[in-house]
Design an enzyme around this catalytic site. Structure first.
Site, PDB file in Angstrom:
ATOM      1  N   LYS A   4      28.019  44.227  45.783  1.00 21.06           N
ATOM      2  CA  LYS A   4      29.024  43.104  45.752  1.00 21.06           C
ATOM      3  C   LYS A   4      28.935  41.928  44.948  1.00 21.06           C
ATOM      4  O   LYS A   4      29.701  41.494  44.067  1.00 21.06           O
ATOM      5  CB  LYS A   4      29.483  42.757  47.149  1.00 21.06           C
ATOM      6  CG  LYS A   4      30.640  41.754  47.398  1.00 21.06           C
ATOM      7  CD  LYS A   4      31.809  42.300  48.314  1.00 21.06           C
ATOM      8  CE  LYS A   4      32.884  41.459  48.176  1.00 21.06           C
ATOM      9  NZ  LYS A   4      33.952  41.180  49.073  1.00 21.06           N
ATOM     10  N   HIS A  64      41.947  50.485  49.728  1.00 20.30           N
ATOM     11  CA  HIS A  64      42.556  49.395  50.517  1.00 20.30           C
ATOM     12  C   HIS A  64      43.845  49.168  50.287  1.00 20.30           C
ATOM     13  O   HIS A  64      44.599  48.686  51.134  1.00 20.30           O
ATOM     14  CB  HIS A  64      41.759  47.925  50.028  1.00 20.30           C
ATOM     15  CG  HIS A  64      40.576  47.686  50.534  1.00 20.30           C
ATOM     16  ND1 HIS A  64      39.542  48.584  50.559  1.00 20.30           N
ATOM     17  CD2 HIS A  64      40.051  46.601  51.167  1.00 20.30           C
ATOM     18  CE1 HIS A  64      38.221  48.340  51.031  1.00 20.30           C
ATOM     19  NE2 HIS A  64      38.825  46.989  51.493  1.00 20.30           N
ATOM     20  N   GLU A 121      38.980  38.499  40.138  1.00 17.73           N
ATOM     21  CA  GLU A 121      39.527  39.858  40.237  1.00 17.73           C
ATOM     22  C   GLU A 121      40.481  39.966  38.975  1.00 17.73           C
ATOM     23  O   GLU A 121      41.568  40.431  39.131  1.00 17.73           O
ATOM     24  CB  GLU A 121      40.306  40.032  41.447  1.00 17.73           C
ATOM     25  CG  GLU A 121      40.451  41.321  41.568  1.00 17.73           C
ATOM     26  CD  GLU A 121      40.990  41.932  43.120  1.00 17.73           C
ATOM     27  OE1 GLU A 121      40.293  41.348  43.956  1.00 17.73           O
ATOM     28  OE2 GLU A 121      42.021  42.422  43.445  1.00 17.73           O
ATOM     29  N   GLU A 147      32.869  50.042  54.660  1.00 16.21           N
ATOM     30  CA  GLU A 147      33.035  49.628  53.450  1.00 16.21           C
ATOM     31  C   GLU A 147      31.473  49.926  52.760  1.00 16.21           C
ATOM     32  O   GLU A 147      31.520  49.797  51.726  1.00 16.21           O
ATOM     33  CB  GLU A 147      33.158  48.072  53.576  1.00 16.21           C
ATOM     34  CG  GLU A 147      34.261  47.346  54.139  1.00 16.21           C
ATOM     35  CD  GLU A 147      35.417  47.405  53.104  1.00 16.21           C
ATOM     36  OE1 GLU A 147      35.013  47.849  52.012  1.00 16.21           O
ATOM     37  OE2 GLU A 147      36.401  47.056  53.446  1.00 16.21           O
ATOM     38  N   HIS A 190      40.252  46.905  60.302  1.00 16.30           N
ATOM     39  CA  HIS A 190      40.263  47.095  58.703  1.00 16.30           C
ATOM     40  C   HIS A 190      39.546  48.200  58.097  1.00 16.30           C
ATOM     41  O   HIS A 190      40.062  48.854  57.549  1.00 16.30           O
ATOM     42  CB  HIS A 190      39.781  45.752  58.315  1.00 16.30           C
ATOM     43  CG  HIS A 190      39.736  45.860  56.559  1.00 16.30           C
ATOM     44  ND1 HIS A 190      40.899  45.689  56.297  1.00 16.30           N
ATOM     45  CD2 HIS A 190      38.774  45.713  55.974  1.00 16.30           C
ATOM     46  CE1 HIS A 190      40.565  45.455  54.814  1.00 16.30           C
ATOM     47  NE2 HIS A 190      39.307  45.674  54.491  1.00 16.30           N
ATOM     48  N   LYS A 227      36.532  35.398  48.461  1.00 16.54           N
ATOM     49  CA  LYS A 227      37.840  35.490  48.910  1.00 16.54           C
ATOM     50  C   LYS A 227      38.262  34.999  50.454  1.00 16.54           C
ATOM     51  O   LYS A 227      37.599  35.566  51.304  1.00 16.54           O
ATOM     52  CB  LYS A 227      38.411  37.056  48.914  1.00 16.54           C
ATOM     53  CG  LYS A 227      38.301  37.630  47.544  1.00 16.54           C
ATOM     54  CD  LYS A 227      39.044  39.078  47.705  1.00 16.54           C
ATOM     55  CE  LYS A 227      39.387  39.655  46.178  1.00 16.54           C
ATOM     56  NZ  LYS A 227      39.944  40.719  46.182  1.00 16.54           N
ATOM     57  N   ARG A 286      41.544  19.023  50.030  1.00 22.65           N
ATOM     58  CA  ARG A 286      41.242  19.720  48.943  1.00 22.65           C
ATOM     59  C   ARG A 286      39.886  20.434  48.235  1.00 22.65           C
ATOM     60  O   ARG A 286      39.430  20.467  47.347  1.00 22.65           O
ATOM     61  CB  ARG A 286      41.912  18.886  47.560  1.00 22.65           C
ATOM     62  CG  ARG A 286      43.111  18.377  47.738  1.00 22.65           C
ATOM     63  CD  ARG A 286      43.779  17.923  46.442  1.00 22.65           C
ATOM     64  NE  ARG A 286      45.085  17.284  46.669  1.00 22.65           N
ATOM     65  CZ  ARG A 286      45.012  15.907  46.810  1.00 22.65           C
ATOM     66  NH1 ARG A 286      44.276  15.225  46.783  1.00 22.65           N
ATOM     67  NH2 ARG A 286      46.404  15.485  47.010  1.00 22.65           N
ATOM     68  N   HIS A 338      45.405  48.886  53.484  1.00 22.43           N
ATOM     69  CA  HIS A 338      46.715  47.422  53.939  1.00 22.43           C
ATOM     70  C   HIS A 338      47.965  47.951  54.368  1.00 22.43           C
ATOM     71  O   HIS A 338      48.530  47.415  55.174  1.00 22.43           O
ATOM     72  CB  HIS A 338      46.715  46.675  52.689  1.00 22.43           C
ATOM     73  CG  HIS A 338      45.549  45.842  52.398  1.00 22.43           C
ATOM     74  ND1 HIS A 338      45.310  44.937  51.372  1.00 22.43           N
ATOM     75  CD2 HIS A 338      44.365  45.823  53.168  1.00 22.43           C
ATOM     76  CE1 HIS A 338      44.155  44.125  51.528  1.00 22.43           C
ATOM     77  NE2 HIS A 338      43.432  44.816  52.253  1.00 22.43           N
ATOM     78  N   ASN A 342      38.349  47.250  46.064  1.00 20.34           N
ATOM     79  CA  ASN A 342      39.568  47.702  46.904  1.00 20.34           C
ATOM     80  C   ASN A 342      39.661  49.288  46.858  1.00 20.34           C
ATOM     81  O   ASN A 342      40.796  49.394  47.462  1.00 20.34           O
ATOM     82  CB  ASN A 342      40.613  46.983  46.442  1.00 20.34           C
ATOM     83  CG  ASN A 342      40.535  45.363  46.663  1.00 20.34           C
ATOM     84  OD1 ASN A 342      40.062  44.942  47.821  1.00 20.34           O
ATOM     85  ND2 ASN A 342      40.860  44.771  45.755  1.00 20.34           N
ATOM     86  N   ARG A 377      36.551  43.529  39.713  1.00 20.52           N
ATOM     87  CA  ARG A 377      36.421  43.188  41.158  1.00 20.52           C
ATOM     88  C   ARG A 377      37.319  44.163  41.863  1.00 20.52           C
ATOM     89  O   ARG A 377      37.199  44.398  43.107  1.00 20.52           O
ATOM     90  CB  ARG A 377      36.583  41.710  41.202  1.00 20.52           C
ATOM     91  CG  ARG A 377      36.572  41.534  42.957  1.00 20.52           C
ATOM     92  CD  ARG A 377      36.443  39.821  43.243  1.00 20.52           C
ATOM     93  NE  ARG A 377      36.271  39.862  44.414  1.00 20.52           N
ATOM     94  CZ  ARG A 377      35.855  38.384  44.923  1.00 20.52           C
ATOM     95  NH1 ARG A 377      35.556  37.404  44.385  1.00 20.52           N
ATOM     96  NH2 ARG A 377      35.664  38.461  46.434  1.00 20.52           N
TER      97      ARG A 377
END
Lengths: 451, 451
Positions: B314, B335, B324, B272, B352, B230, B208, B339, B332, B328
């Site tokens: 960032k 993206h 987010e 990026e 990517h 992330k 955990r 994606h 993206n 935030r």
């Protein structure tokens, strides 16, 4: 195999019930010990508008911090509709992640209670093959009654601890993604501890976190696993090794669901109820000594009281130590030995509470060998677990080596040192420590193992 | 197949470099828009003790909130040892979960930097088959030099986005459990974005939650994925659908690791870098227009500057919106389209950043169709991506249907509405919104798809 899967109930004679000399509760002087907090001197039971419920006598005045865990009636609207029903709320205070635990009979017939905690338009109910035929329709109805905007999907997992793994968890993700759930969806765990742990971890991980609601249907889940945000799955080498701390939006405990619970499952939950008494609530332990028969007979008032008081204890501990940096670990009395039994014996052979019961007897035995408690406590623990129809020793297949190999990967190991929860002082006081004589642990393991 | 896996570089003629008319930067009036914050009027570059590093000219005065992201030299001890080396620190301000990003040449030769962030006695380095032969020994040495108490284990995963799944993740848990790691252990991610995301999610979930450190070795990971917490793995139906927000103890960026990076990977990271300019930092975009050749030639000063300024951008966004909930999401840009390309084309076919580059062109195209930006921005984006050796259109296999089916399960869908990051106003301003004319999206999809 069939016989070995049944808990062995120790046949030693239970001392007569008059062994109930409760030592005066005083804060044990050791710095590392944890004892019940007393910040509010009002008896808890006198402040509760509990409908027809009355706290079973005798209960001595109980004190607690009202800021970290308090009880009140469910909101007026819901109470009106369920007017004659037993209902109460315990709040878990975790700042912005605080949430209520609703406890009562017939709460699944109160759509408002659930719906106020559903965010977004889509809900995924995660349940299992045993619970789905009994309560899934009822829960879907409660979620959608008077609320046509919500779409409810469900995923029905196989039932049992042996399915609490990553492979089964993926079925939840598959269903959520196929159903095009988004970040505003809500996951609902409908079932026992296995379903709650898996659904909670799925909710914590799906899209990096979505809302979820716990509807526990076993006594074990109602008094322990649904409260506090521990979620996760097992690894072949150990229980709950993969997971997250993740809090639900609410916990809804409808005690009517206990009417369909097998006897062995009921007893399993009672093991955790006994634990709260031992680690921090001597009055509650005494109440159990008097009322164990009522619990086993599923007397509604006794059940609601035991659940409420268990949740209050757990909520208070979790509020003070959410991430288990110390105090929260005390909730694991008997669990290190118990997890070893579950892992070595094979998940699902014994129920969690059965393994914890045997584990608590071992922890108490070790505490006594260390000279930290007197033998009346040992006898009372043994006796109450027998009354609760729980095992008081590990299964015959357990060896010292099996205990040691599993305990070495316990989450409470820190830098190679195994820390244990042990009783110390009067009833209701315990310590979480790695500072004990290793020989006492070895002696306990030998005393409870075949070789 | 081999050809289709190579990014198609659009052959349209890049307008001459004199298209650099930067509009005056003024806060765009739309309430939902995000623009660069200006709280401190000191030029950032003038306040940095950067050793032999000098900020490449021309850089106009840059302003930012010093409370949410600030830069300073690494501590005196480390600086003395690395006296002539480029080094700087960007702080990510997240209260009790704040952490530093160390950026510089030769930082892996500074054991103190890493060791101060290792808790407990055991470390698990998670890396891949490409990076292990290059840097694993160096990292193990940095972790253990002068510190015999620490035991370092490693797990070497197959390299590539297609292995970023639950099955590969289980290998990390297997190794951690076999090595008897406990809650006080530290996971170290040594590799690119895939390793960072998987190691981070493993650290978030193992027992955990255990400590972890990011050592990104690709430009993509250094300017983006290692910063902000992330973490996660892919699902066959979508990227990063399973994961957690989980912050590292520190990020250590040794720019020397870029010397072994393939050209295509370098370009991927540049996508990026371009993104930060477009969404919130027009000055930085202009700097890139002038210095793209230096970046591609791996000029150390240019690289450190681009990484630092990317991390500052960032860090500032993440500090203001860790989970987010709005701002935030602007990170993206491109993206959602990107994606879709990665998912439909098959993970690992395109890098990517390559997919993001094509996605940014599509987002910019759509912004222009909506009348939200003028066409000089469209041309400048097209041109800078060409200069950066990045694709400016999706692979030929992409169809409108393929885009739509993957975009429907994007994490930015809320209650059925797909929200997108689009440019609006002068260069450096963007919006995150679901309030756009659907026809513009359809036109963009048609314009960039074969059918």
């Amino acid at each position: 195999m069939a016989t070995s899967s049944t808990p062995s109930i120790n046949s030693a004679v239970c001392p007569s019930a008059d062994i109930s000399v409760a030592p005066r509760r005083s804060l044990f002087p050791a710095t590392a010990s944890f004892s019940p907090r007393r910040l509010d001197l009002r008896p808890l039971s006198s402040s509760l508008p509990l409908g027809r419920f009355k706290a079973p006598a005798p209960i001595s005045a109980r004190s607690r911090s009202r800021t970290s865990a308090c009880a009140s009636a469910v909101t007026e609207d819901a109470t009106k509709r369920a007017d004659s029903r037993v209902s109460t709320v315990v709040d878990v205070d975790l700042g912005s992640r605080s949430y209520p635990i609703y406890i009562g009979s017939g709460l699944l017939d109160e759509p408002d209670l659930l719906q106020r905690h559903v965010h977004g338009k889509s809900v995924l109910v995660v349940t299992n093959t045993t619970i789905a035929p009994l309560y899934l329709d009822k829960v879907v109805k409660a979620l959608t009654h008077g609320n046509e905007k919500v779409t409810v999907e469900s995923v029905i997992l196989p039932d049992g601890e042996k399915y609490k793994n990553m492979e089964t968890l993926m079925k939840v993700f598959d269903k959520a993604i196929e159903s095009r759930m988004d970040r505003r969806c809500t996951f609902v765990a409908l079932g026992g501890g296995v379903i709650g742990d898996m659904c909670g971890f799925a909710a914590a991980s799906f899209l990096r976190g979505v809302n979820f609601i716990q509807i526990p249907t076993t006594l074990m889940a109602q008094v322990d696993s649904s409260v506090g945000g521990k979620t996760g799955v097992n690894h072949p080498l150990g229980k709950n090794l993969i997971g997250a701390f993740y809090q639900p939006q609410c916990v809804l405990i409808d005690t009517d669901t206990l009417n369909t619970l097998p006897e062995r499952e009921l007893a399993s939950g009672i093991a955790e109820v006994v634990k709260y008494g031992l680690i921090r609530d001597a009055d509650f332990f005494e109440w159990q000594e008097t009322n164990m028969q009522s619990l086993l007979a599923r007397d509604p008032s006794a059940l609601v009281y035991a659940i409420k008081r268990s949740c209050e204890n757990k909520a208070e501990v979790v509020s003070l130590d959410e991430k288990e940096s110390g105090m929260r670990a005390t909730l694991n009395l008997g669990h290190t030995f118990g997890h070893a039994i579950e892992t070595a014996f094979g998940y699902g052979q014994w129920l969690h509470g059965e393994a914890v019961a045997a584990g608590m007897v071992m922890a108490v035995d070790m505490s006594h060998r260390l000279g930290w408690i007197d033998d009346t406590i040992v006898k009372r623990v043994f006796c109450i677990l027998q009354k609760g129809k729980l095992p008081t020793q590990p299964p015959e297949m357990m060896t010292v080596e099996k205990f040691k190999s599993v305990m070495a990967v316990d989450k409470k190991v820190a830098d190679g040192l195994l820390r244990l929860i042990l009783l110390k002082g009067p009833l209701g006081s315990c310590v979480f420590t790695g500072d004990y004589d290793q020989r006492a642990l070895d002696e306990t393991l030998r005393a409870f193992s075949k070789n």
